[in-house]
Design a protein around this motif. Structure first.
Motif, PDB file in Angstrom:
ATOM      1  N   ASP A  98       0.861  -1.179   0.000  1.00  7.14           N
ATOM      2  CA  ASP A  98       0.000   0.000   0.000  1.00  7.14           C
ATOM      3  C   ASP A  98       0.901   1.234   0.000  1.00  7.14           C
ATOM      4  O   ASP A  98       2.121   1.144  -0.069  1.00  7.14           O
ATOM      5  CB  ASP A  98      -0.950   0.002   1.199  1.00  7.14           C
ATOM      6  N   PHE A  99       0.294   2.395   0.072  1.00  9.58           N
ATOM      7  CA  PHE A  99       1.075   3.632   0.008  1.00  9.58           C
ATOM      8  C   PHE A  99       2.034   3.726   1.190  1.00  9.58           C
ATOM      9  O   PHE A  99       3.154   4.206   1.054  1.00  9.58           O
ATOM     10  CB  PHE A  99       0.124   4.832   0.002  1.00  9.58           C
ATOM     11  N   LYS A 100       1.609   3.242   2.352  1.00 10.72           N
ATOM     12  CA  LYS A 100       2.477   3.280   3.524  1.00 10.72           C
ATOM     13  C   LYS A 100       3.722   2.426   3.316  1.00 10.72           C
ATOM     14  O   LYS A 100       4.806   2.762   3.800  1.00 10.72           O
ATOM     15  CB  LYS A 100       1.709   2.795   4.763  1.00 10.72           C
ATOM     16  N   GLY A 101       3.553   1.304   2.593  1.00  6.18           N
ATOM     17  CA  GLY A 101       4.695   0.438   2.317  1.00  6.18           C
ATOM     18  C   GLY A 101       5.752   1.150   1.498  1.00  6.18           C
ATOM     19  O   GLY A 101       6.953   1.023   1.763  1.00  6.18           O
ATOM     20  N   PHE A 102       5.310   1.914   0.501  1.00  6.39           N
ATOM     21  CA  PHE A 102       6.260   2.682  -0.303  1.00  6.39           C
ATOM     22  C   PHE A 102       6.926   3.764   0.545  1.00  6.39           C
ATOM     23  O   PHE A 102       8.131   3.994   0.431  1.00  6.39           O
ATOM     24  CB  PHE A 102       5.556   3.315  -1.499  1.00  6.39           C
ATOM     25  N   ILE A 103       6.138   4.438   1.390  1.00  4.12           N
ATOM     26  CA  ILE A 103       6.674   5.516   2.226  1.00  4.12           C
ATOM     27  C   ILE A 103       7.776   4.983   3.147  1.00  4.12           C
ATOM     28  O   ILE A 103       8.801   5.649   3.354  1.00  4.12           O
ATOM     29  CB  ILE A 103       5.555   6.187   3.040  1.00  4.12           C
ATOM     30  N   LYS A 104       7.590   3.791   3.681  1.00  2.00           N
ATOM     31  CA  LYS A 104       8.612   3.213   4.560  1.00  2.00           C
ATOM     32  C   LYS A 104       9.933   3.034   3.813  1.00  2.00           C
ATOM     33  O   LYS A 104      11.017   3.326   4.339  1.00  2.00           O
ATOM     34  CB  LYS A 104       8.136   1.860   5.104  1.00  2.00           C
ATOM     35  N   ILE A 105       9.841   2.549   2.573  1.00  2.85           N
ATOM     36  CA  ILE A 105      11.049   2.383   1.769  1.00  2.85           C
ATOM     37  C   ILE A 105      11.661   3.739   1.444  1.00  2.85           C
ATOM     38  O   ILE A 105      12.882   3.939   1.528  1.00  2.85           O
ATOM     39  CB  ILE A 105      10.737   1.611   0.473  1.00  2.85           C
ATOM     40  N   ALA A 106      10.798   4.692   1.075  1.00  5.79           N
ATOM     41  CA  ALA A 106      11.269   6.031   0.721  1.00  5.79           C
ATOM     42  C   ALA A 106      11.952   6.707   1.901  1.00  5.79           C
ATOM     43  O   ALA A 106      12.896   7.490   1.717  1.00  5.79           O
ATOM     44  CB  ALA A 106      10.107   6.882   0.224  1.00  5.79           C
ATOM     45  N   ILE A 107      11.496   6.413   3.115  1.00  3.09           N
ATOM     46  CA  ILE A 107      12.117   6.991   4.314  1.00  3.09           C
ATOM     47  C   ILE A 107      13.584   6.555   4.408  1.00  3.09           C
ATOM     48  O   ILE A 107      14.463   7.347   4.750  1.00  3.09           O
ATOM     49  CB  ILE A 107      11.345   6.592   5.583  1.00  3.09           C
ATOM     50  N   PHE A 108      13.848   5.290   4.088  1.00  2.00           N
ATOM     51  CA  PHE A 108      15.229   4.808   4.121  1.00  2.00           C
ATOM     52  C   PHE A 108      16.063   5.495   3.053  1.00  2.00           C
ATOM     53  O   PHE A 108      17.247   5.781   3.268  1.00  2.00           O
ATOM     54  CB  PHE A 108      15.267   3.284   3.944  1.00  2.00           C
ATOM     55  N   TYR A 109      15.453   5.752   1.888  1.00  2.00           N
ATOM     56  CA  TYR A 109      16.164   6.499   0.857  1.00  2.00           C
ATOM     57  C   TYR A 109      16.536   7.888   1.372  1.00  2.00           C
ATOM     58  O   TYR A 109      17.685   8.325   1.250  1.00  2.00           O
ATOM     59  CB  TYR A 109      15.312   6.619  -0.411  1.00  2.00           C
ATOM     60  N   VAL A 110      15.569   8.580   1.933  1.00  2.00           N
ATOM     61  CA  VAL A 110      15.797   9.937   2.428  1.00  2.00           C
ATOM     62  C   VAL A 110      16.818   9.935   3.562  1.00  2.00           C
ATOM     63  O   VAL A 110      17.722  10.784   3.617  1.00  2.00           O
ATOM     64  CB  VAL A 110      14.474  10.573   2.896  1.00  2.00           C
ATOM     65  N   LEU A 111      16.692   8.975   4.467  1.00  2.48           N
ATOM     66  CA  LEU A 111      17.601   8.888   5.614  1.00  2.48           C
ATOM     67  C   LEU A 111      19.045   8.703   5.161  1.00  2.48           C
ATOM     68  O   LEU A 111      19.944   9.444   5.576  1.00  2.48           O
ATOM     69  CB  LEU A 111      17.176   7.732   6.524  1.00  2.48           C
ATOM     70  N   PHE A 112      19.273   7.712   4.304  1.00  2.00           N
ATOM     71  CA  PHE A 112      20.636   7.446   3.838  1.00  2.00           C
ATOM     72  C   PHE A 112      21.141   8.598   2.979  1.00  2.00           C
ATOM     73  O   PHE A 112      22.332   8.919   3.016  1.00  2.00           O
ATOM     74  CB  PHE A 112      20.667   6.139   3.037  1.00  2.00           C
ATOM     75  N   ARG A 113      20.255   9.205   2.197  1.00  2.00           N
ATOM     76  CA  ARG A 113      20.673  10.307   1.346  1.00  2.00           C
ATOM     77  C   ARG A 113      21.202  11.470   2.178  1.00  2.00           C
ATOM     78  O   ARG A 113      22.275  12.015   1.898  1.00  2.00           O
ATOM     79  CB  ARG A 113      19.520  10.782   0.466  1.00  2.00           C
ATOM     80  N   TYR A 114      20.453  11.861   3.215  1.00  2.00           N
ATOM     81  CA  TYR A 114      20.864  13.041   3.971  1.00  2.00           C
ATOM     82  C   TYR A 114      21.983  12.756   4.959  1.00  2.00           C
ATOM     83  O   TYR A 114      22.760  13.649   5.290  1.00  2.00           O
ATOM     84  CB  TYR A 114      19.647  13.681   4.649  1.00  2.00           C
ATOM     85  N   VAL A 115      22.087  11.508   5.421  1.00  2.00           N
ATOM     86  CA  VAL A 115      23.278  11.143   6.197  1.00  2.00           C
ATOM     87  C   VAL A 115      24.508  11.266   5.297  1.00  2.00           C
ATOM     88  O   VAL A 115      25.574  11.743   5.717  1.00  2.00           O
ATOM     89  CB  VAL A 115      23.153   9.718   6.761  1.00  2.00           C
ATOM     90  N   GLY A 116      24.345  10.853   4.041  1.00  2.00           N
ATOM     91  CA  GLY A 116      25.437  10.992   3.084  1.00  2.00           C
ATOM     92  C   GLY A 116      25.742  12.442   2.779  1.00  2.00           C
ATOM     93  O   GLY A 116      26.903  12.858   2.749  1.00  2.00           O
ATOM     94  N   GLU A 117      24.692  13.243   2.558  1.00  2.00           N
ATOM     95  CA  GLU A 117      24.893  14.632   2.160  1.00  2.00           C
ATOM     96  C   GLU A 117      25.492  15.472   3.290  1.00  2.00           C
ATOM     97  O   GLU A 117      26.268  16.389   3.037  1.00  2.00           O
ATOM     98  CB  GLU A 117      23.569  15.224   1.693  1.00  2.00           C
ATOM     99  N   PHE A 118      25.107  15.172   4.527  1.00  2.00           N
ATOM    100  CA  PHE A 118      25.606  15.951   5.655  1.00  2.00           C
ATOM    101  C   PHE A 118      26.904  15.412   6.241  1.00  2.00           C
ATOM    102  O   PHE A 118      27.603  16.134   6.961  1.00  2.00           O
ATOM    103  CB  PHE A 118      24.549  16.013   6.759  1.00  2.00           C
ATOM    104  N   PHE A 119      27.242  14.143   5.913  1.00  2.00           N
ATOM    105  CA  PHE A 119      28.387  13.546   6.606  1.00  2.00           C
ATOM    106  C   PHE A 119      29.264  12.678   5.688  1.00  2.00           C
ATOM    107  O   PHE A 119      30.383  13.052   5.356  1.00  2.00           O
ATOM    108  CB  PHE A 119      27.874  12.725   7.788  1.00  2.00           C
ATOM    109  N   LEU A 120      28.739  11.526   5.238  1.00  2.00           N
ATOM    110  CA  LEU A 120      29.575  10.524   4.582  1.00  2.00           C
ATOM    111  C   LEU A 120      30.219  11.005   3.287  1.00  2.00           C
ATOM    112  O   LEU A 120      31.392  10.709   3.021  1.00  2.00           O
ATOM    113  CB  LEU A 120      28.743   9.252   4.302  1.00  2.00           C
ATOM    114  N   CYS A 121      29.477  11.716   2.462  1.00  2.00           N
ATOM    115  CA  CYS A 121      30.006  12.131   1.150  1.00  2.00           C
ATOM    116  C   CYS A 121      31.276  12.964   1.281  1.00  2.00           C
ATOM    117  O   CYS A 121      32.198  12.851   0.460  1.00  2.00           O
ATOM    118  CB  CYS A 121      28.957  12.926   0.383  1.00  2.00           C
TER     119      CYS A 121
END
Length: 495
Positions: free
Chosen positions: A169-192
């Motif tokens: 359902d839509f919530k299932g996609f949102i859960k996956i998208a949250i991991f995308y956003v989380l890893f993206r901004y951890v990368g943008e603010f720190f790892l990259c």
């Protein structure tokens, strides 16, 4: 010509009598499926190549420009699997937005394949001295791959979900998208900022020196966070724009990897995670391999090994076209192969036809809520891209403040047309959903193709002998022919 085409199609689709021989029926279905495979892949390659080249033309670019290939490739997906995957106008518009919203920057990156990082002197808005430094070509190639790998991760996630066995359902996609956003901004603010000095040391040092030259007492990490998303500021520092683009691209890749890890090991969906990763790899491969045209156009290795690049080879244009051609064609080929293999495992030799026809399932036979969604999302995205691109071109070419109102008037007329459809004054023939998607592909290909060919900076002199112009014209013509052939084959089978 028409006689020859009809004869060939008649021979190809001639129904054979079974006479108790199952092999004859199997051969017929297998031949038809192979034809569908070929036509769909070629259409996806040509139409997406056409749309991706349009994406980079005057008046388009960024998210606005990505709406064009996003619309075309998404419609092709739902043309082929629309009946099977429960198509809706909402999901079409949502997927187009997801492909467009993750578009990243590459302006300083696509030339690094030559082993040179170069920029001309800038006078406005702030003075920036030009630079010309040598880098490791492998670093440039890897940087280009990162651009493509992180280009459409959210769109790739939804494609994986559509072809997966578990129901999301839509919530299932949102859960996956949250991991995308989380890893993206951890990368943008720190790892990259920890990774880039190793994968692009020369580009990193260029930005360090640029900060010192401009009198900033800060490291690139601090500078990036202090001026987060301030593109104008980055452009005022030597190497700043390149550094910011690399951080954004790498962060998007980390986000894609984070989403993939959650899909594969968190919810244990091997099918969705595999398809999502394959699409990211395809886009990374497409945009990197296509960069060979810029390698030639810029003079080869160190921009010296090809001292006289052929004038007929427009490197940047061919790079854009080839990216869409390869990405669109390989994505559809991969998904078709996945569908065929998955069905064969279940039904042995019973090959599934790629198009399922259901005459009672009409795209325009929707509830009021669905039609309203269609108007706002699907038609709205088309109108946004059409008006923005065409209005910009008309104003640039003719310097007339009134001409840009032409596309807005056309869209207003189109809206009235949809209202008439809504109240039942205009009725469509009972076409199935997937053929309505095919009609949508035709509209997009024709509109964007004609804008490219006739409403751009070539006016009033048509350079019809230009190689890129010929490629675009042939792509448009062949795409239209394939769409009409597919439409005829499917409509006749549906009758």
């Amino acid at each position: 010509m028409r006689f020859i085409l009809n004869f060939v199609l008649k021979q190809m689709f001639m129904t054979q009598k079974d006479n108790g021989n199952n092999d004859s029926l199997f051969k017929f279905e297998f031949k038809e499926t192979n034809l569908n495979f070929f036509l769909n892949v070629i259409l996806a390659a040509l139409a997406t190549g056409l749309a991706w080249r349009m994406r980079g033309e005057s008046g388009f670019g960024g998210m606005n420009g990505m709406l064009i290939p996003g619309m075309v490739l998404t419609l092709i997906v739902f043309f082929i699997w629309g009946e099977e995957k429960n198509i809706s106008p909402t999901i079409i518009g949502f997927m187009v937005l997801l492909m467009a919203v993750t578009a990243n920057g590459w302006g300083t990156i696509n030339g690094q394949i030559t082993g040179v990082l170069r920029s001309i002197e800038r006078l406005e808005p702030n003075y920036v001295a030009g630079y010309d430094i040598r880098i490791n070509p492998l670093s440039g190639i890897f940087a280009m791959f990162l651009v493509g790998f992180g280009w459409v991760p959210l769109w790739a996630i939804l494609i994986g979900i559509l072809f997966s066995k578990p129901e999301y359902d839509f919530k299932g996609f949102i859960k996956i998208a949250i991991f995308y956003v989380l890893f993206r901004y951890v990368g943008e603010f720190f790892l990259c900022h920890l990774i880039i000095p190793f994968i692009a040391p020369n580009a990193f040092e260029l930005f360090v020196d640029g900060l010192v030259t401009e009198g900033y007492d800060m490291i690139p990490w601090h500078a990036y966070l202090a001026h987060f998303k301030d593109q104008i500021w980055y452009e005022g520092i030597a190497g700043g724009r390149n550094y910011a683009a690399m951080v954004s691209n790498l962060a998007s890749c980390l986000g894609a990897i984070g989403a993939w890890l959650y899909m594969k090991y968190g919810i244990k969906d091997k099918v969705a995670s595999s398809l999502m990763m394959k699409i990211n790899l395809i886009f990374g491969f497409a945009i990197t391999v296509s960069d060979i045209f810029l390698f030639i156009n810029f003079g080869g290795l160190w921009r010296e090994s090809i001292p006289n690049p052929p004038e007929w080879l427009p490197g940047w244009s061919l790079w854009e076209y080839s990216t869409g051609f390869i990405a669109g064609g390989l994505t559809i080929a991969m998904l078709l192969s996945h569908s065929r293999k998955n069905h064969n495992r279940k039904n042995g030799k019973d090959i599934e036809l790629q198009q399922r026809i259901n005459l009672d399932n009409n795209l325009f036979d929707m509830k009021h809520k669905d039609l309203f969604t269609f108007l706002l999302i699907f038609a709205g995205l088309f109108a946004y891209g059409f008006c923005g691109g065409m209005a910009s071109r008309l104003e640039k070419i003719y310097s007339n403040p009134y001409l840009p109102y032409i596309p807005y008037t056309l869209i207003a007329v189109g809206f009235v047309f949809y209202v008439l459809v809504f109240i039942g004054k205009i009725k469509f023939p009972p076409l199935p959903k997937n053929l309505n998607c095919l009609f949508g592909i035709l509209v997009n290909v024709v509109v964007w193709g004609l804008i490219y060919l006739f409403v751009n900076h070539y006016i009033p002199v048509f350079d019809w002998l230009g190689s890129m112009r010929i490629i675009m014209f042939v792509s448009l013509l062949v795409s239209i022919i394939i769409i009409l052939v597919i439409f005829k084959l499917n409509f006749e089978r549906a009758r």
